[in-house]
Design a protein around this motif. Structure first.
Motif, PDB file in Angstrom:
ATOM      1  N   THR A 346       4.983  35.533  36.464  1.00  0.00           N
ATOM      2  CA  THR A 346       5.801  36.683  36.860  1.00  0.00           C
ATOM      3  C   THR A 346       4.956  37.608  37.732  1.00  0.00           C
ATOM      4  OG1 THR A 346       5.221  37.902  34.845  1.00  0.00           O
ATOM      5  CG2 THR A 346       7.259  36.600  34.807  1.00  0.00           C
ATOM      6  N   MET A 347       5.627  38.313  38.615  1.00  0.00           N
ATOM      7  CA  MET A 347       4.959  39.247  39.511  1.00  0.00           C
ATOM      8  C   MET A 347       5.660  40.601  39.441  1.00  0.00           C
ATOM      9  SD  MET A 347       4.528  39.026  43.682  1.00  0.00           S
ATOM     10  CE  MET A 347       3.268  37.754  43.699  1.00  0.00           C
ATOM     11  N   ASN A 348       4.942  41.631  38.991  1.00  0.00           N
ATOM     12  CA  ASN A 348       5.478  42.997  38.962  1.00  0.00           C
ATOM     13  C   ASN A 348       5.470  43.550  40.385  1.00  0.00           C
ATOM     14  OD1 ASN A 348       5.209  42.397  36.275  1.00  0.00           O
ATOM     15  ND2 ASN A 348       3.897  44.130  35.765  1.00  0.00           N
ATOM     16  N   VAL A 349       6.560  44.220  40.765  1.00  0.00           N
ATOM     17  CA  VAL A 349       6.701  44.681  42.148  1.00  0.00           C
ATOM     18  C   VAL A 349       6.857  46.196  42.173  1.00  0.00           C
ATOM     19  CG1 VAL A 349       8.018  44.474  44.292  1.00  0.00           C
ATOM     20  CG2 VAL A 349       7.801  42.499  42.764  1.00  0.00           C
ATOM     21  N   LEU A 350       5.958  46.855  42.893  1.00  0.00           N
ATOM     22  CA  LEU A 350       6.059  48.307  43.087  1.00  0.00           C
ATOM     23  C   LEU A 350       7.371  48.632  43.793  1.00  0.00           C
ATOM     24  CD1 LEU A 350       4.365  51.061  42.978  1.00  0.00           C
ATOM     25  CD2 LEU A 350       3.887  50.581  45.393  1.00  0.00           C
ATOM     26  N   PRO A 351       8.114  49.660  43.322  1.00  0.00           N
ATOM     27  CA  PRO A 351       9.415  49.958  43.930  1.00  0.00           C
ATOM     28  C   PRO A 351       9.317  50.669  45.280  1.00  0.00           C
ATOM     29  CG  PRO A 351       8.979  51.514  42.158  1.00  0.00           C
ATOM     30  CD  PRO A 351       7.862  50.514  42.126  1.00  0.00           C
ATOM     31  N   ARG A 352       8.901  49.912  46.298  1.00  0.00           N
ATOM     32  CA  ARG A 352       8.906  50.371  47.683  1.00  0.00           C
ATOM     33  C   ARG A 352       9.465  49.249  48.529  1.00  0.00           C
ATOM     34  NH1 ARG A 352       3.294  53.122  49.581  1.00  0.00           N
ATOM     35  NH2 ARG A 352       3.425  51.286  50.931  1.00  0.00           N
ATOM     36  N   ALA A 359       6.597  40.858  48.564  1.00  0.00           N
ATOM     37  CA  ALA A 359       6.693  39.999  47.375  1.00  0.00           C
ATOM     38  C   ALA A 359       7.548  38.770  47.658  1.00  0.00           C
ATOM     39  CB  ALA A 359       7.259  40.790  46.204  1.00  0.00           C
ATOM     40  N   GLN A 360       8.648  38.958  48.376  1.00  0.00           N
ATOM     41  CA  GLN A 360       9.543  37.840  48.664  1.00  0.00           C
ATOM     42  C   GLN A 360       8.887  36.816  49.587  1.00  0.00           C
ATOM     43  OE1 GLN A 360      13.181  39.538  50.130  1.00  0.00           O
ATOM     44  NE2 GLN A 360      13.746  40.425  48.162  1.00  0.00           N
ATOM     45  N   VAL A 361       8.136  37.300  50.591  1.00  0.00           N
ATOM     46  CA  VAL A 361       7.471  36.375  51.509  1.00  0.00           C
ATOM     47  C   VAL A 361       6.360  35.621  50.784  1.00  0.00           C
ATOM     48  CG1 VAL A 361       6.214  36.140  53.680  1.00  0.00           C
ATOM     49  CG2 VAL A 361       8.034  37.843  53.487  1.00  0.00           C
ATOM     50  N   SER A 367       5.140  28.847  46.921  1.00  0.00           N
ATOM     51  CA  SER A 367       6.026  28.020  46.093  1.00  0.00           C
ATOM     52  C   SER A 367       5.566  26.563  46.128  1.00  0.00           C
ATOM     53  CB  SER A 367       7.474  28.131  46.574  1.00  0.00           C
ATOM     54  OG  SER A 367       7.608  27.611  47.878  1.00  0.00           O
ATOM     55  N   GLY A 368       5.822  25.874  45.043  1.00  0.00           N
ATOM     56  CA  GLY A 368       5.350  24.503  44.892  1.00  0.00           C
ATOM     57  C   GLY A 368       4.088  24.448  44.064  1.00  0.00           C
ATOM     58  N   ILE A 372       6.994  31.768  41.109  1.00  0.00           N
ATOM     59  CA  ILE A 372       6.870  33.172  40.721  1.00  0.00           C
ATOM     60  C   ILE A 372       8.235  33.808  40.553  1.00  0.00           C
ATOM     61  CG2 ILE A 372       6.025  35.431  41.433  1.00  0.00           C
ATOM     62  CD1 ILE A 372       3.811  34.018  42.969  1.00  0.00           C
ATOM     63  N   GLU A 373       8.414  34.471  39.405  1.00  0.00           N
ATOM     64  CA  GLU A 373       9.592  35.305  39.162  1.00  0.00           C
ATOM     65  C   GLU A 373       9.229  36.746  39.487  1.00  0.00           C
ATOM     66  OE1 GLU A 373      12.433  36.910  35.489  1.00  0.00           O
ATOM     67  OE2 GLU A 373      10.880  35.392  35.105  1.00  0.00           O
ATOM     68  N   LEU A 374      10.007  37.379  40.353  1.00  0.00           N
ATOM     69  CA  LEU A 374       9.743  38.758  40.754  1.00  0.00           C
ATOM     70  C   LEU A 374      10.382  39.727  39.771  1.00  0.00           C
ATOM     71  CD1 LEU A 374      10.317  38.527  44.621  1.00  0.00           C
ATOM     72  CD2 LEU A 374       8.222  38.118  43.312  1.00  0.00           C
ATOM     73  N   LEU A 375       9.599  40.700  39.310  1.00  0.00           N
ATOM     74  CA  LEU A 375      10.089  41.739  38.404  1.00  0.00           C
ATOM     75  C   LEU A 375      10.106  43.060  39.160  1.00  0.00           C
ATOM     76  CD1 LEU A 375       8.062  40.861  35.163  1.00  0.00           C
ATOM     77  CD2 LEU A 375      10.343  40.053  35.843  1.00  0.00           C
TER      78      LEU A 375
END
Length: 497
Positions: A346-352, A359-361, A367-368, A372-375
């Motif tokens: 999991t990856m915690n994402v700062l709200p900006r 995070a998405q890129v 991947s592979g 990663i699951e984005l939080l």
């Protein structure tokens, strides 16, 4: 003209003059701060409100990132470099009306150093072994070894009233400093307002009556607000908003190279990131130029451990082999290290907006090998998890500093005050200890060159980008200057027409 009409004209003139002088600067930021205690905060939306506006340090950093006097008007250094004697400004008072003295300085440093405080700034003052109050306006700091960045470090240590030395709650909601603006009001989910401190020690400043920080989560709403005149200032806007505001009538977008950077942080206490080979492989899967184009609209450069704005310190990222994207080689390294793929994290994402896009890129690029699951978290939860090392990975932005020690020591030294990564490397520790005690520039640079080369690929951070720092300013605002460290230091000189 009648007496009555003359009186009416005088009244109207007086009211207009008063309106021109009694101005409130309307600032819009993306979320409410997690707190306002200058010794505890780390998030941008807290720092941008309090640092330099509500609070001041013994020293300050000017627009050229040079150290200048702050609450100390001068200082002397002993021949052995172990004692600094600061002469404080006369007539400085706190917002509660009490006089600022050397005792407050001593208590503020002790508060930051205290384990019970848990200050992320503690590493900045760890070499200080004694604070001696000589008299009300003279304070002496004694070090256990020469500490090259001490004057820079002290610029970020806010001086608070001595009565708060053991109180870690009160200043989070009701700050009390010596700065040009005093805390006035906090309306949850709405705004924080600061008002002009009438007894500020710089005569004739500030010129604003108040500064109101509005919490406006939506970038589009902030953008509409500044074009309509509802807001005067949008600090640290994302590149997409900056691009959209270019050329808009009555708005100027100021720009400079940012000292802060975006990053992916690894928890070295959680597998597989305890292995530097895994951290290196993760770096090799990243295409930083693609991230900058896709998430930052091209407004930035690939980030090494130090910003290129620090021209005397930063190495060129071309020196780092892991910055050459090579997915096949990275996969081979992971397999050779015995990592079972794919690794689910999991990856915690700062709200900006920029960190969400990054995070998405990153998620796609790795991947592979790493699934990663984005939080996407609100700021309070993100900061809490960061402080408690409750993450596999996180994407965030971190403020930079004019001296390498301020960032490196607290972040990467074993037990450092912001080493939330649980990173521990004996060689890095040795170099960082040497770097802060070495006073000759060339010798210090050689040390920090080694640190950068090792951290870039093997460290607990994948540095992503140093972006361009943008602030949108309404043309009715005069006197605002953008600082590379992101601080709103120049508000003390701002007027609104």
């Amino acid at each position: 003209m009648t007496i009555k009409s003359i009186a009416a004209g005088l009244l109207a003139t007086t009211m207009l003059a008063g309106a021109a002088q009694a101005a409130t600067l309307q600032v819009a930021i993306d979320s409410a701060p997690a707190g306002l205690d200058p010794h505890l905060i780390t998030a941008f939306n807290s720092v941008v409100i309090v640092q330099g506006n509500i609070y001041e340090g013994l020293t300050a950093i000017d627009i050229d990132l040079a150290v200048v006097p702050g609450l100390a008007e001068s200082w002397e250094v002993s021949d052995d470099g172990l004692t600094y004697t600061f002469s404080l400004r006369e007539g400085v008072t706190f917002h509660d009306g009490s006089a600022m003295t050397a005792q407050d300085v001593a208590a503020s440093i002790a508060r930051v150093q205290a384990e019970a405080t848990g200050s992320p700034l503690a590493s900045r003052v760890s070499p200080i072994t004694a604070v001696n109050v000589v008299d009300d306006l003279t304070v002496e700091l004694v070090l256990n070894a020469p500490f090259a960045p001490i004057l820079t470090s002290l610029s970020g240590i806010a001086i608070v009233p001595a009565e708060f030395e053991s109180d870690v709650d009160a200043l989070q909601q009701t700050p009390v400093g010596t700065g040009p603006f005093a805390f006035a009001d906090w309306q949850p989910n709405s705004y924080i307002e600061l008002t002009r401190f009438e007894d500020y020690h710089q005569q004739g400043k500030p010129q604003l009556d108040a500064v109101r920080f509005h919490f406006v989560p939506e970038s589009a709403t902030r953008q509409v607000g500044i074009t309509s005149g509802d807001y005067h200032l949008l600090p640290a806007i994302d590149p997409a908003t900056a691009l959209q505001l270019q050329g808009i009538p009555n708005v100027t977008v100021q720009e400079t190279r940012d000292l802060s950077y975006t990053l992916v942080g690894f928890n070295a206490a959680r597998e597989p990131f305890g292995d530097p080979v895994v951290r290196t492989a993760f770096n090799m899967m990243l295409d930083r130029n693609e991230i900058i184009e896709g998430a930052l609209f091209g407004a930035g450069v690939p980030a090494g451990p130090l910003s290129p704005a620090l021209v005397n310190w930063a190495l060129d990222t071309g020196e780092y082999a892991c910055y050459e994207t090579d997915r096949d080689a990275a996969m081979a390294m992971l397999e050779e290290a015995g990592v079972e793929l794919p690794v689910r994290l999991t990856m915690n994402v700062l709200p900006r907006q920029d960190t969400r896009d990054i995070a998405q890129v990153v998620q796609q690029q790795v991947s592979g090998a790493f699934e990663i699951e984005l939080l996407n978290q609100e700021i309070g939860q993100f900061v809490q998890d960061w402080q408690n090392s409750n993450f596999d990975l996180f994407v965030s932005a971190n403020g930079g500093s004019p001296d390498p020690d301020e960032y490196f020591y607290r972040t990467f030294r074993g037990g450092g005050s912001t080493n939330v990564f649980r990173y521990d490397d004996a060689e890095i520790d040795e170099w960082l200890d040497a770097g802060r005690s070495e006073t000759e520039f060339e010798a210090r640079k050689a040390i920090y060159d080694q640190v950068q080369r090792k951290l870039a690929c093997e460290g607990p951070i994948a540095h992503i980008a140093y972006g361009n720092l943008f602030t949108a300013v309404a043309n009715s605002v005069e006197g605002f200057e953008i600082y590379a460290n992101g601080r709103l230091t120049s508000l003390v000189d701002v007027t609104v027409q």
